[in-house]
Each structure stands twice: as C-alpha cells, then as structure tokens.
Design a protein around this motif. Sequence first.
Motif, PDB file in Angstrom:
ATOM      1  N   SER A 120       2.222  21.937  63.482  1.00  0.00           N
ATOM      2  CA  SER A 120       3.586  21.549  63.123  1.00  0.00           C
ATOM      3  C   SER A 120       3.697  21.356  61.609  1.00  0.00           C
ATOM      4  O   SER A 120       2.775  20.844  60.982  1.00  0.00           O
TER       5      SER A 120
ATOM      6  N   THR B 144       7.544  17.283  64.599  1.00  0.00           N
ATOM      7  CA  THR B 144       6.948  16.835  65.853  1.00  0.00           C
ATOM      8  C   THR B 144       6.871  15.319  65.849  1.00  0.00           C
ATOM      9  O   THR B 144       6.210  14.719  64.988  1.00  0.00           O
TER      10      THR B 144
ATOM     11  N   ILE C  48       4.663  16.081  61.016  1.00  0.00           N
ATOM     12  CA  ILE C  48       4.406  15.190  62.145  1.00  0.00           C
ATOM     13  C   ILE C  48       4.883  13.799  61.760  1.00  0.00           C
ATOM     14  O   ILE C  48       4.473  13.248  60.730  1.00  0.00           O
TER      15      ILE C  48
ATOM     16  N   LEU D 124      -0.380  20.734  67.949  1.00  0.00           N
ATOM     17  CA  LEU D 124       0.295  19.620  67.292  1.00  0.00           C
ATOM     18  C   LEU D 124       0.085  19.689  65.777  1.00  0.00           C
ATOM     19  O   LEU D 124       1.032  19.522  64.998  1.00  0.00           O
TER      20      LEU D 124
ATOM     21  N   LEU E 159       5.566  11.898  67.484  1.00  0.00           N
ATOM     22  CA  LEU E 159       4.482  11.400  68.325  1.00  0.00           C
ATOM     23  C   LEU E 159       4.514   9.880  68.352  1.00  0.00           C
ATOM     24  O   LEU E 159       4.771   9.237  67.336  1.00  0.00           O
TER      25      LEU E 159
ATOM     26  N   GLY F  46       5.854  17.109  73.461  1.00  0.00           N
ATOM     27  CA  GLY F  46       4.420  17.102  73.192  1.00  0.00           C
ATOM     28  C   GLY F  46       3.596  16.893  74.435  1.00  0.00           C
ATOM     29  O   GLY F  46       2.451  17.353  74.519  1.00  0.00           O
TER      30      GLY F  46
ATOM     31  N   ALA G 282       0.305  12.101  72.417  1.00  0.00           N
ATOM     32  CA  ALA G 282       0.715  12.974  73.529  1.00  0.00           C
ATOM     33  C   ALA G 282      -0.025  12.478  74.775  1.00  0.00           C
ATOM     34  O   ALA G 282      -0.029  11.276  75.041  1.00  0.00           O
TER      35      ALA G 282
END
Length: 256
Positions: free
Chosen positions: A196, A145, A199, A193, A147, A74, A156
């Motif tokens: 996706s 994803t 997440i 992002l 994070l 990311g 990110a």
Amino acid sequence: MTNDRRVLVHPDNTALFGSVAARFITKTVDLLDDLGTANIVLTGGRAGTGVMSAINESSARDSVDWSRVHFWWGDERFVPAGHEDRNDVGARAALLDHIPVPAENIHPFPASDEVADLDEAVAVYTAELAKFAMDGNEVPRFDITFLGVGPDGHIASLFPDRPEVAVKDVPVVAVRDAPKPPPLRLSLTRPVLNGSDRIWLVLSGADKAAALGLGMAGASFHEVPVAGIKGRKRTVFFVDQDAAAEVPESLISPSY
C-alpha cells in the motif's frame, strides 16, 4: 520511494477520529484529482468504525466523488453475510450506506453462507483483487490502507507466532483456529499490506500501549506483527494519549 513512519498523538477519541477523518477526506480528494480513482482498504474494530463514523459526520464528506472510490478490506471474519461480527457490516452502517458509492465499488470478502468453505473464499477474493489489478500485479494499487492493532500486536488477522504472518507467496490467506473469536478468518498477507502507498494505523486505549511501543522499537514481526508493517510512501500511527504511553518522545511527530 521515500517512507516516513510517524506517530501523531491526540488527546482523546473524539479528536483522534475527527482528525483522521479530516485527513482522509483531504487526501482522497487529492488522490482523485491526481489519479482519477482511489482504492481504500478498511478495517473493523472500535477505531476503524469510529473513523468511518467521523467521515460520515464530517461537513466535508460530500466533497469526495465517491463514485470513483473503491473499498476493500484487510481482513474479515468468516461468518454469514449480515452477521454483526463482519467488518463490512460495521463499515456499511457507519459510512458506506450513507454515501453515493456504487455497489460494484464495494469489495467485501465472501461470507460463510456465500461459498462452500474457507478455501473457496480465499480463491474468490484473490480473483476479485486480480480483476482490479494493473500492470501484471496481483492486487490493485492501494492508496490508503487502514489498520487497527490488537493488544497482542496483531494487524488484520495476522496474529503473533502464527504461520500466516510469514506468508509471502499469495495475496490472501485463510486463518483457522484464530486466537480470538471467531476462529475462521480471511486476511490480506503482509506483503500486500506493505504494498500500500500509505498505511494509516489507528489506535486508542491503554491496552494498545505495549504493542505500539514494541512495534516502534523494532520487535520481530513474527512476535509483534505490527512491527513489520510499513507503507511504500508513508506509515502513520494515529493514536490517543493512552496508546502513546510507551512510545519514545523522539518518535512522536508534532505535526503531519
């Protein structure tokens, strides 16, 4: 496309990282069965590395056909290859060096000693994303994803009250004079992002409680970037009890 936004609370880091690792392995096996390949976006930091270590230590690790999994990031710190600040260095040590994933399936951002400057790094990673995209998209289908979330609510390398958090027209953005070191960074943009399918945000520690609380309460994503993050199918906040201190009870899910 339905979207669930859930908060799952765990008693401590060991339970947190282990739970996320188990769910990741199960979901990745399902994705490979359904889609043939999987694209995973990784993050750095304490939580990101903790989850990857837990995946590596899991007895179910080898149930995944890693040859069909692609790894992306990311964001990344624009420092030399192999530098301890780089997210890909931590990911390799925690997981990637221990599984049979082909080198060509690992897609790190360019390092500062591999390209001329930050702008070239943006162009190189933009091209790499496009190479694996389908159906005229700019980026691949991102299935999961990961994070992390900073105490200031950044995700990110998209920081509060910075122009990068509002960028919509490109998939990768250069970050200069970042509010936390190192100052030069690369990041996927918020629309990428949010494109996706899933997440998964992993947070631990009391220093994340305020950011999580504001994010769940609908703060402006300009001021609290995590507030503007939502996957296409599902968004899950995996947190420990300390990080959940300011989340309303009504938003906490008893199960996943």
